[in-house]
Design a protein around this motif. Structure first.
Motif, PDB file in Angstrom:
ATOM      1  N   GLY A   9      -9.918  19.243 -20.998  1.00 33.28           N
ATOM      2  CA  GLY A   9      -8.735  19.464 -20.376  1.00 33.28           C
ATOM      3  C   GLY A   9      -8.750  20.744 -19.477  1.00 33.28           C
ATOM      4  N   TYR A  10      -9.754  21.617 -19.970  1.00 31.21           N
ATOM      5  CA  TYR A  10      -9.613  23.018 -19.176  1.00 31.21           C
ATOM      6  C   TYR A  10     -10.759  23.133 -18.055  1.00 31.21           C
ATOM      7  CZ  TYR A  10      -7.010  24.145 -23.611  1.00 31.21           C
ATOM      8  OH  TYR A  10      -6.169  24.257 -24.430  1.00 31.21           O
ATOM      9  N   ARG A  11     -10.299  23.755 -17.155  1.00 29.88           N
ATOM     10  CA  ARG A  11     -11.253  23.975 -15.950  1.00 29.88           C
ATOM     11  C   ARG A  11     -12.050  25.193 -16.089  1.00 29.88           C
ATOM     12  NH1 ARG A  11      -9.065  24.152  -9.899  1.00 29.88           N
ATOM     13  NH2 ARG A  11      -9.109  26.453 -10.181  1.00 29.88           N
ATOM     14  N   PHE A  12     -13.426  24.951 -15.867  1.00 30.95           N
ATOM     15  CA  PHE A  12     -14.412  25.871 -15.971  1.00 30.95           C
ATOM     16  C   PHE A  12     -15.124  26.289 -14.588  1.00 30.95           C
ATOM     17  CE2 PHE A  12     -13.707  24.784 -20.315  1.00 30.95           C
ATOM     18  CZ  PHE A  12     -13.865  26.064 -21.026  1.00 30.95           C
ATOM     19  N   ALA A  13     -15.463  27.654 -14.355  1.00 28.15           N
ATOM     20  CA  ALA A  13     -16.162  27.875 -13.240  1.00 28.15           C
ATOM     21  C   ALA A  13     -17.584  27.425 -13.513  1.00 28.15           C
ATOM     22  CB  ALA A  13     -16.065  29.255 -12.701  1.00 28.15           C
ATOM     23  N   ILE A  14     -18.509  27.057 -12.550  1.00 30.59           N
ATOM     24  CA  ILE A  14     -20.041  26.818 -13.188  1.00 30.59           C
ATOM     25  C   ILE A  14     -20.833  28.027 -12.153  1.00 30.59           C
ATOM     26  CG2 ILE A  14     -21.908  24.884 -12.740  1.00 30.59           C
ATOM     27  CD1 ILE A  14     -19.821  23.027 -12.905  1.00 30.59           C
ATOM     28  N   TRP A  15     -21.775  28.334 -12.917  1.00 26.14           N
ATOM     29  CA  TRP A  15     -22.572  29.279 -12.142  1.00 26.14           C
ATOM     30  C   TRP A  15     -24.084  29.142 -12.566  1.00 26.14           C
ATOM     31  CZ3 TRP A  15     -20.089  32.231  -8.932  1.00 26.14           C
ATOM     32  CH2 TRP A  15     -18.832  32.850  -8.937  1.00 26.14           C
ATOM     33  N   THR A  16     -24.750  28.380 -11.594  1.00 24.93           N
ATOM     34  CA  THR A  16     -26.167  28.120 -12.227  1.00 24.93           C
ATOM     35  C   THR A  16     -27.240  29.130 -12.439  1.00 24.93           C
ATOM     36  OG1 THR A  16     -25.874  26.112 -10.771  1.00 24.93           O
ATOM     37  CG2 THR A  16     -28.290  26.569 -11.276  1.00 24.93           C
ATOM     38  N   VAL A  17     -27.729  29.138 -13.720  1.00 19.45           N
ATOM     39  CA  VAL A  17     -28.570  30.392 -14.140  1.00 19.45           C
ATOM     40  C   VAL A  17     -30.037  29.969 -13.570  1.00 19.45           C
ATOM     41  CG1 VAL A  17     -29.097  31.761 -15.938  1.00 19.45           C
ATOM     42  CG2 VAL A  17     -26.706  30.990 -15.700  1.00 19.45           C
ATOM     43  N   LEU A  28     -20.680  28.724 -17.977  1.00 24.49           N
ATOM     44  CA  LEU A  28     -19.427  28.304 -17.781  1.00 24.49           C
ATOM     45  C   LEU A  28     -18.334  29.319 -18.172  1.00 24.49           C
ATOM     46  CD1 LEU A  28     -19.886  24.598 -19.500  1.00 24.49           C
ATOM     47  CD2 LEU A  28     -19.928  25.313 -16.852  1.00 24.49           C
ATOM     48  N   ASP A  29     -17.348  29.651 -17.224  1.00 17.20           N
ATOM     49  CA  ASP A  29     -16.439  30.585 -17.437  1.00 17.20           C
ATOM     50  C   ASP A  29     -15.008  29.650 -17.347  1.00 17.20           C
ATOM     51  OD1 ASP A  29     -17.765  32.962 -18.252  1.00 17.20           O
ATOM     52  OD2 ASP A  29     -18.358  33.083 -16.199  1.00 17.20           O
ATOM     53  N   ILE A  30     -14.039  29.944 -18.440  1.00 19.61           N
ATOM     54  CA  ILE A  30     -12.792  29.468 -18.372  1.00 19.61           C
ATOM     55  C   ILE A  30     -12.166  29.812 -17.076  1.00 19.61           C
ATOM     56  CG2 ILE A  30     -11.453  31.083 -19.549  1.00 19.61           C
ATOM     57  CD1 ILE A  30     -10.184  28.389 -20.821  1.00 19.61           C
ATOM     58  N   ASN A  31     -11.550  28.866 -16.272  1.00 19.71           N
ATOM     59  CA  ASN A  31     -11.027  29.283 -14.845  1.00 19.71           C
ATOM     60  C   ASN A  31      -9.560  28.867 -14.741  1.00 19.71           C
ATOM     61  OD1 ASN A  31     -10.289  28.323 -11.964  1.00 19.71           O
ATOM     62  ND2 ASN A  31     -12.290  29.382 -11.691  1.00 19.71           N
ATOM     63  N   TYR A  32      -8.988  28.158 -15.687  1.00 13.50           N
ATOM     64  CA  TYR A  32      -7.525  27.636 -15.851  1.00 13.50           C
ATOM     65  C   TYR A  32      -7.096  27.149 -17.081  1.00 13.50           C
ATOM     66  CZ  TYR A  32      -3.217  25.264 -14.476  1.00 13.50           C
ATOM     67  OH  TYR A  32      -1.988  24.952 -14.522  1.00 13.50           O
ATOM     68  N   ALA A  33      -6.157  27.608 -17.414  1.00  8.00           N
ATOM     69  CA  ALA A  33      -5.847  27.161 -18.803  1.00  8.00           C
ATOM     70  C   ALA A  33      -4.121  27.203 -18.947  1.00  8.00           C
ATOM     71  CB  ALA A  33      -6.369  27.611 -20.063  1.00  8.00           C
ATOM     72  N   ASP A  34      -3.779  26.271 -19.554  1.00  9.60           N
ATOM     73  CA  ASP A  34      -2.111  26.254 -19.764  1.00  9.60           C
ATOM     74  C   ASP A  34      -1.842  25.775 -21.172  1.00  9.60           C
ATOM     75  OD1 ASP A  34      -2.525  23.449 -19.585  1.00  9.60           O
ATOM     76  OD2 ASP A  34      -1.205  23.184 -17.991  1.00  9.60           O
ATOM     77  N   PHE A  40     -14.018  26.506 -27.031  1.00  6.29           N
ATOM     78  CA  PHE A  40     -15.143  27.069 -25.778  1.00  6.29           C
ATOM     79  C   PHE A  40     -14.275  27.629 -24.758  1.00  6.29           C
ATOM     80  CE2 PHE A  40     -17.747  26.302 -22.452  1.00  6.29           C
ATOM     81  CZ  PHE A  40     -18.824  26.296 -22.789  1.00  6.29           C
ATOM     82  N   VAL A  41     -14.697  28.947 -24.731  1.00  4.68           N
ATOM     83  CA  VAL A  41     -13.853  29.653 -23.609  1.00  4.68           C
ATOM     84  C   VAL A  41     -15.224  29.983 -22.589  1.00  4.68           C
ATOM     85  CG1 VAL A  41     -12.784  31.633 -22.917  1.00  4.68           C
ATOM     86  CG2 VAL A  41     -11.867  30.583 -24.914  1.00  4.68           C
ATOM     87  N   ARG A  42     -16.204  30.640 -23.030  1.00  5.65           N
ATOM     88  CA  ARG A  42     -17.339  30.890 -22.144  1.00  5.65           C
ATOM     89  C   ARG A  42     -18.488  30.594 -22.983  1.00  5.65           C
ATOM     90  NH1 ARG A  42     -16.306  36.262 -22.518  1.00  5.65           N
ATOM     91  NH2 ARG A  42     -17.548  36.431 -24.300  1.00  5.65           N
ATOM     92  N   GLY A  43     -19.532  29.900 -22.244  1.00  3.22           N
ATOM     93  CA  GLY A  43     -20.698  29.638 -22.503  1.00  3.22           C
ATOM     94  C   GLY A  43     -21.781  29.319 -21.597  1.00  3.22           C
ATOM     95  N   PHE A  44     -22.737  28.364 -22.199  1.00  3.26           N
ATOM     96  CA  PHE A  44     -23.765  27.729 -21.210  1.00  3.26           C
ATOM     97  C   PHE A  44     -23.585  26.190 -21.346  1.00  3.26           C
ATOM     98  CE2 PHE A  44     -25.225  32.132 -21.741  1.00  3.26           C
ATOM     99  CZ  PHE A  44     -25.643  32.466 -20.514  1.00  3.26           C
ATOM    100  N   ARG A  45     -24.087  25.540 -20.119  1.00  5.62           N
ATOM    101  CA  ARG A  45     -24.210  23.921 -20.327  1.00  5.62           C
ATOM    102  C   ARG A  45     -25.714  23.967 -19.909  1.00  5.62           C
ATOM    103  NH1 ARG A  45     -21.249  20.769 -15.957  1.00  5.62           N
ATOM    104  NH2 ARG A  45     -22.537  21.986 -14.505  1.00  5.62           N
TER     105      ARG A  45
END
Length: 114
Positions: A9-17, A28-34, A40-45
């Motif tokens: 339910g949280y939106r994450f920005a994607i940056w391809t490494v 993956l960095d959290i982009n929108y939360a309410d 999981f707030v920041r990590g890798f996929r």
């Protein structure tokens, strides 16, 4: 192409490494939360296209993966297109993302013939 995804339910920005024929590694960095802060707030996929699996890692494992990718990149003289694939295959299988723990050279076993 979308540059965000949703996890729990949280939106994450994607940056391809890293991208190869088999793997995508995205930051993956959290982009929108309410709501309350998620685990999981920041990590890798890691997306394994051959096995059709997706793995998300965070915390110390994500730090180890970032370090290992940097270490491998700096230690490889040539720049082959699939330079991280052998590491990622072992890391996913063993759930160990620190390169120095995965590729420990085995010591030869001395055997005696009686």
């Amino acid at each position: 192409m979308r540059d965000y995804t949703y996890i729990e339910g949280y939106r994450f920005a994607i940056w391809t490494v890293y991208r190869s024929k088999r793997f995508n590694v995205d930051r993956l960095d959290i982009n929108y939360a309410d709501k309350d802060k998620p685990e999981f707030v920041r990590g890798f996929r890691i997306v394994d296209h051959q096995e059709d699996e997706t793995y998300t890692i965070h915390g110390e494992d994500a730090d180890n993966l970032a370090y290992s990718l940097c270490f491998i990149h700096n230690s490889v003289k040539e720049d082959p297109p699939d330079q991280f694939d052998p590491f990622l295959i072992q890391a996913i299988a063993k759930k160990e993302y620190l390169v120095s723990k995965l590729f420990v050279e085995e010591r030869p076993v001395d055997t005696a013939v009686h």
